[in-house]
Design an enzyme around this catalytic site. Structure first.
Site, PDB file in Angstrom:
ATOM      1  NE  ARG A 183      25.965  20.861   1.204  1.00  0.00           N
ATOM      2  CZ  ARG A 183      26.752  20.943   0.437  1.00  0.00           C
ATOM      3  NH1 ARG A 183      27.179  22.144  -0.135  1.00  0.00           N
ATOM      4  NH2 ARG A 183      27.359  19.806  -0.004  1.00  0.00           N
ATOM      5  NE  ARG A 210      -2.836  -1.567   3.214  1.00  0.00           N
ATOM      6  CZ  ARG A 210      -3.390  -1.556   4.366  1.00  0.00           C
ATOM      7  NH1 ARG A 210      -3.961  -0.751   4.945  1.00  0.00           N
ATOM      8  NH2 ARG A 210      -2.733  -2.450   5.101  1.00  0.00           N
ATOM      9  CG  ASN A 224      -0.560  -0.332   7.300  1.00  0.00           C
ATOM     10  OD1 ASN A 224       0.119  -1.479   7.253  1.00  0.00           O
ATOM     11  ND2 ASN A 224      -1.465  -0.337   8.093  1.00  0.00           N
ATOM     12  NE  ARG A 267      39.913  47.070  -6.127  1.00  0.00           N
ATOM     13  CZ  ARG A 267      39.218  47.351  -5.082  1.00  0.00           C
ATOM     14  NH1 ARG A 267      38.484  46.490  -4.332  1.00  0.00           N
ATOM     15  NH2 ARG A 267      39.374  48.384  -4.176  1.00  0.00           N
ATOM     16  N   GLY A 279      -7.086  -7.089  16.050  1.00  0.00           N
ATOM     17  CA  GLY A 279      -7.678  -8.105  16.788  1.00  0.00           C
ATOM     18  C   GLY A 279      -7.986  -7.785  18.129  1.00  0.00           C
ATOM     19  CG  ASN A 321      34.738  23.679  -2.408  1.00  0.00           C
ATOM     20  OD1 ASN A 321      34.050  24.360  -3.447  1.00  0.00           O
ATOM     21  ND2 ASN A 321      33.956  22.859  -1.601  1.00  0.00           N
ATOM     22  CD  GLU A 362      -5.983 -10.948  14.494  1.00  0.00           C
ATOM     23  OE1 GLU A 362      -5.721 -10.175  13.817  1.00  0.00           O
ATOM     24  OE2 GLU A 362      -5.477 -11.222  15.750  1.00  0.00           O
ATOM     25  CB  ALA A 379      27.955  40.747   0.820  1.00  0.00           C
TER      26      ALA A 379
HETATM   27  C1  UD1 Z   1      -2.163  -8.019  13.492  1.00  0.00           C
HETATM   28  C2  UD1 Z   1      -2.713  -8.738  14.293  1.00  0.00           C
HETATM   29  C3  UD1 Z   1      -3.639  -8.109  15.216  1.00  0.00           C
HETATM   30  C4  UD1 Z   1      -3.297  -6.558  15.589  1.00  0.00           C
HETATM   31  C5  UD1 Z   1      -2.862  -5.971  14.360  1.00  0.00           C
HETATM   32  C6  UD1 Z   1      -2.175  -4.320  14.692  1.00  0.00           C
HETATM   33  C7  UD1 Z   1      -1.829 -10.928  14.193  1.00  0.00           C
HETATM   34  C8  UD1 Z   1      -2.777 -12.404  13.699  1.00  0.00           C
HETATM   35  N1  UD1 Z   1      -2.942  -9.979  14.068  1.00  0.00           N
HETATM   36  O1  UD1 Z   1      -2.957  -8.158  12.306  1.00  0.00           O
HETATM   37  O2  UD1 Z   1      -4.282  -8.710  16.326  1.00  0.00           O
HETATM   38  O3  UD1 Z   1      -4.372  -5.852  15.983  1.00  0.00           O
HETATM   39  O4  UD1 Z   1      -1.624  -6.708  13.718  1.00  0.00           O
HETATM   40  O5  UD1 Z   1      -1.990  -3.880  13.676  1.00  0.00           O
HETATM   41  O6  UD1 Z   1      -1.064 -11.103  14.537  1.00  0.00           O
HETATM   42  N2  UD1 Z   1       4.241 -10.068   9.182  1.00  0.00           N
HETATM   43  C9  UD1 Z   1       5.289 -11.010   8.796  1.00  0.00           C
HETATM   44  N3  UD1 Z   1       4.899 -12.151   8.312  1.00  0.00           N
HETATM   45  C10 UD1 Z   1       3.753 -12.629   8.128  1.00  0.00           C
HETATM   46  C11 UD1 Z   1       2.637 -11.761   8.103  1.00  0.00           C
HETATM   47  C12 UD1 Z   1       2.946 -10.365   8.877  1.00  0.00           C
HETATM   48  O7  UD1 Z   1       6.434 -10.569   8.996  1.00  0.00           O
HETATM   49  O8  UD1 Z   1       3.542 -13.872   7.634  1.00  0.00           O
HETATM   50  C13 UD1 Z   1       4.574  -8.692   9.617  1.00  0.00           C
HETATM   51  C14 UD1 Z   1       3.965  -7.508   8.999  1.00  0.00           C
HETATM   52  O9  UD1 Z   1       5.078  -7.209   8.148  1.00  0.00           O
HETATM   53  C15 UD1 Z   1       3.780  -6.716   9.928  1.00  0.00           C
HETATM   54  C16 UD1 Z   1       3.213  -7.469  11.262  1.00  0.00           C
HETATM   55  O10 UD1 Z   1       3.738  -8.747  10.901  1.00  0.00           O
HETATM   56  O11 UD1 Z   1       4.728  -5.800  10.388  1.00  0.00           O
HETATM   57  C17 UD1 Z   1       1.628  -7.244  11.262  1.00  0.00           C
HETATM   58  O12 UD1 Z   1       1.111  -8.093  10.045  1.00  0.00           O
HETATM   59  P1  UD1 Z   1      -0.390  -7.647   9.391  1.00  0.00           P
HETATM   60  O13 UD1 Z   1      -0.479  -8.648   8.290  1.00  0.00           O
HETATM   61  O14 UD1 Z   1      -0.306  -6.493   9.157  1.00  0.00           O
HETATM   62  O15 UD1 Z   1      -1.199  -8.177  10.594  1.00  0.00           O
HETATM   63  P2  UD1 Z   1      -2.714  -7.634  10.839  1.00  0.00           P
HETATM   64  O16 UD1 Z   1      -3.823  -8.406  10.119  1.00  0.00           O
HETATM   65  O17 UD1 Z   1      -2.749  -6.057  10.666  1.00  0.00           O
HETATM   66 MG    MG Z   2      -1.615  -4.645   9.952  1.00  0.00          MG
END
Ligand code: UD1
Ligand code: MG
Length: 461
Positions: A326, A24, A237, A433, A150, A379, A165, A373
Site C-alpha cells: 500500500r 449514456r 460514451n 508469554r 462527420g 499501529n 455531419e 509469520a
Molecule cells: C463531433 C463532430 C463530428 C465528429 C465527432 C467525433 C461536430 C459538429 N461534430 O460530433 O464531426 O466525427 O465529434 O466524435 O463537431 N461539446 C461541448 N459543447 C457542446 C457540444 C459538444 O462541449 O455544445 C463537447 C462534448 O462534451 C464532446 C465533444 O464536444 O466532448 C463532441 O460533442 P458531440 O456532441 O459528441 O459531437 P458529435 O455529434 O459526436
Molecule cells: Mg460524440
C-alpha cells in the site's frame, strides 16, 4: 503514460471540450471524471495538451457538473475553465473560450475531454501541417463503421474541402469512410474569425465547429487532414466504451513494457496504471495489479496475484505471491515480502524478509531483519497511528504483536506469540508469554476416560 513532442516554433494553446452531459454513462460521476489507467479522462486530455507544450489550456465545462471545472482548476489554476451554458454545439463551445484566449498569439488545438487515447503523439501531426503552411488542420481517421461521425470531403493530397455531419449527409456522402476525430488546429485569430461566421442552419440546429473547414476553404485558406489509427481517436460514451478504451490502453502499455525488457508470462492478466514504472529485467507474474504510484527496480520479481499501489520495490526484491503493498511501502533491494503480507508506509531494509501472513503498517524494518509469520504492527488505537521500528538483523518471532509506538533494537529477538509493548534494546530477547507447563501422561489418560464414556453410551443404545 504520457508522450511529449519537440518544442514548438510558435506558442500553442489548447481548448478542451468537456461540456457534454455524458448521460449514456448512467453514472453519478461526470463522464470525464471516470478513469482509464487510474487517471481521469479529463487529466488524460490535459496530459495530451501539456505533452504538446501548450502553454495555455482552457477547459470548456457545462453548468451541470461543477466537479469537472473544480478538477480542471485544481490542476491548471483558477482561470483554466470557461462555462458553456447552454451547450449549443461544438463551435459554440470553442467560442466560449474566445475571451480567455483574446491575448494569446499562436496556434490553438481543440480536443475532446472524452478521448483518453488521443495522446500528444497522436495530435502532433496537426502542428506539423500548420508548420508546413496549413491554416486549418483536422485529425481524421478511417472508420470501420463511419455511422455517426462527420465525414471528411477530401481532394487529392489530403486537402480538406469541408466536413459534413452524419445528419446532414446525403447517401453518397454517407459512404465516405474518412471521418472527423474532432481534433482541429488553427492559428488563434484565424480560428475565432472563422467561428464568428458559423451558423446553426443545419439539421441539429447547432453551431458546428466542423463548419470552419468549409468557411476556411471559401476564404482560400489552406485546409488539410492528418490521419490517426481509429482506436487512438475513439471517444468514450458508455461504460462499455470506457472498458474498451481501458483494454486498448493496457495492451499498448504492456507491449511497450515488454519491448523495454519486462518479462510478463501472461501479459493480458496484468493491470497497470498511467504512471507505473517497471525497469527492464523484472518479472511480473500473472494477475498482478498496479495501482497508481508504483515503481519497480530491475531484477525484482512480482509474483502472481499481488496488488501494489503507491509503493517502491527495490532491485532484486521478491514480492508475493498474494502480497499487498500500500502507499508508502518502500521495499529495499533483495527484500522478500511473501504471501498475505500487507505493507503500508513502512521502509523495509535491504535483504529483510517478511514471508508470511503479516500486517506491517507505519514504521521501518532494518536490513536483514526477519519478520516471522503472523507478525502484526499494532499501529492504531482507534484514534491515532503510531510507528514501529525494527532494527537491523532483528528476529521477530512468529505471531508477535508489536504495539506501537515501539522500537526493537538491532539484532534483538522477540519470542513467538509475544505482545511487545515496550522498547527492546539491541541484542536482547523479549518474551511476554507464560512459562510452558508439562503434565506427563495427561493426554493419554484424558483420551482413555473420554473413550470409555463414549463406549458406555453406545452400549446403552
Ligand atoms: C463531433 C463532430 C463530428 C465528429 C465527432 C467525433 C461536430 C459538429 N461534430 O460530433 O464531426 O466525427 O465529434 O466524435 O463537431 N461539446 C461541448 N459543447 C457542446 C457540444 C459538444 O462541449 O455544445 C463537447 C462534448 O462534451 C464532446 C465533444 O464536444 O466532448 C463532441 O460533442 P458531440 O456532441 O459528441 O459531437 P458529435 O455529434 O459526436
Ligand atoms: Mg460524440
Amino acid at each position: 503514460m504520457t508522450d511529449s513532442v519537440s518544442s514548438p516554433s510558435r506558442p500553442r494553446a489548447a481548448v478542451i471540450l468537456a461540456a457534454g452531459q455524458g448521460t449514456r454513462m448512467k453514472s453519478p460521476t461526470p463522464k470525464v471524471l471516470h478513469k482509464v489507467a487510474g487517471r481521469t479522462l479529463l487529466d488524460l486530455a490535459i496530459d495530451a495538451a501539456e505533452g504538446l507544450n501548450c502553454q495555455r489550456i482552457v477547459v470548456v465545462v457545462g453548468a451541470h457538473s461543477p466537479q469537472v471545472g473544480e478538477s480542471a482548476r485544481k490542476r491548471l489554476g483558477p482561470n483554466a475553465t470557461v462555462i458553456q451554458d447552454p451547450p449549443l454545439g461544438t463551435g459554440h463551445a470553442v467560442l466560449a473560450a474566445r475571451d480567455s484566449l483574446a491575448d494569446f498569439e499562436g496556434d490553438v488545438v481543440v480536443t475532446y475531454a472524452d478521448c483518453p487515447l488521443t495522446t500528444a503523439g497522436v495530435i502532433a501531426p496537426l502542428f506539423d501541417l500548420i508548420a508546413g503552411g496549413t491554416d486549418v488542420a483536422v485529425l481524421g481517421f478511417e472508420a470501420a463503421n463511419p455511422t455517426g461521425y462527420g465525414r471528411l470531403i477530401l481532394a487529392p493530397g489530403h486537402v480538406l474541402l469541408r466536413i459534413v455531419e452524419e445528419k446532414d449527409a446525403d447517401l453518397a456522402t454517407q459512404q465516405v469512410r474518412h471521418c472527423n476525430s474532432g481534433v482541429l488546429a488553427a492559428d488563434r485569430a484565424t480560428l475565432f474569425s472563422l467561428l464568428a461566421d458559423v451558423r446553426n442552419d443545419n439539421s441539429k440546429g447547432e453551431y458546428y465547429l466542423t463548419d470552419v473547414v468549409g468557411l476556411a476553404h471559401d476564404r482560400k485558406l489552406s485546409t488539410r487532414a492528418a490521419f490517426a489509427p481509429e482506436p487512438s481517436v475513439q471517444g468514450v460514451n458508455s461504460q462499455a466504451e470506457l472498458a474498451a478504451a481501458e483494454a486498448v490502453w493496457q495492451k499498448s502499455r504492456r507491449n511497450a513494457l515488454m519491448t523495454e525488457g519486462v518479462t510478463m508470462p501472461a501479459p493480458e492478466t496484468v493491470h497497470l496504471s498511467w504512471d507505473t514504472k517497471i525497469a527492464a529485467g523484472t518479472v511480473v507474474e500473472p494477475f498482478v495489479v498496479f495501482g497508481p504510484g508504483v515503481s519497480v527496480d530491475t531484477g525484482a520479481v512480482i509474483k502472481a496475484f499481488s496488488h501494489l499501489e503507491g509503493a517502491a520495490v527495490g532491485e532484486g526484491a521478491l514480492i508475493g505471491p498474494y502480497a499487498r503493498l500500500r502507499p508508502g511501502a518502500e521495499i529495499g533491494p533483495e527484500a522478500h515480502i511473501g504471501n498475505f503480507v500487507e505493507v503500508k508506509k513502512v521502509k523495509v531494509g535491504k535483504g529483510a524478509k517478511a514471508n508470511h501472513l503479516s500486517y506491517l503498517g507505519d514504521g521501518s524494518i532494518g536490513e536483514k531483519a526477519n519478520i516471522g509469520a503472523g507478525t502484526i504492527f499494532c499501529n492504531y488505537d482507534g484514534f491515532e497511528k503510531f510507528e514501529t521500528h525494527v532494527g537491523k538483523g532483528a528476529f521477530i518471532g512468529s505471531n508477535s504483536a508489536l504495539v506501537a509506538p515501539v522500537r526493537i533494537g538491532d539484532g534483538a529477538m522477540t519470542g513467538s506469540g509475544s505482545v511487545i509493548t515496550k522498547d527492546v534494546e539491541d541484542g536482547a530477547l523479549a518474551l511476554t508469554r507464560p512459562e510452558q507447563q508439562i503434565k506427563a501422561g495427561w493426554a493419554t489418560k484424558f483420551r482413555a476416560l473420554k473413550q470409555a464414556a463414549k463406549d458406555r453410551k453406545k452400549d446403552k443404545q
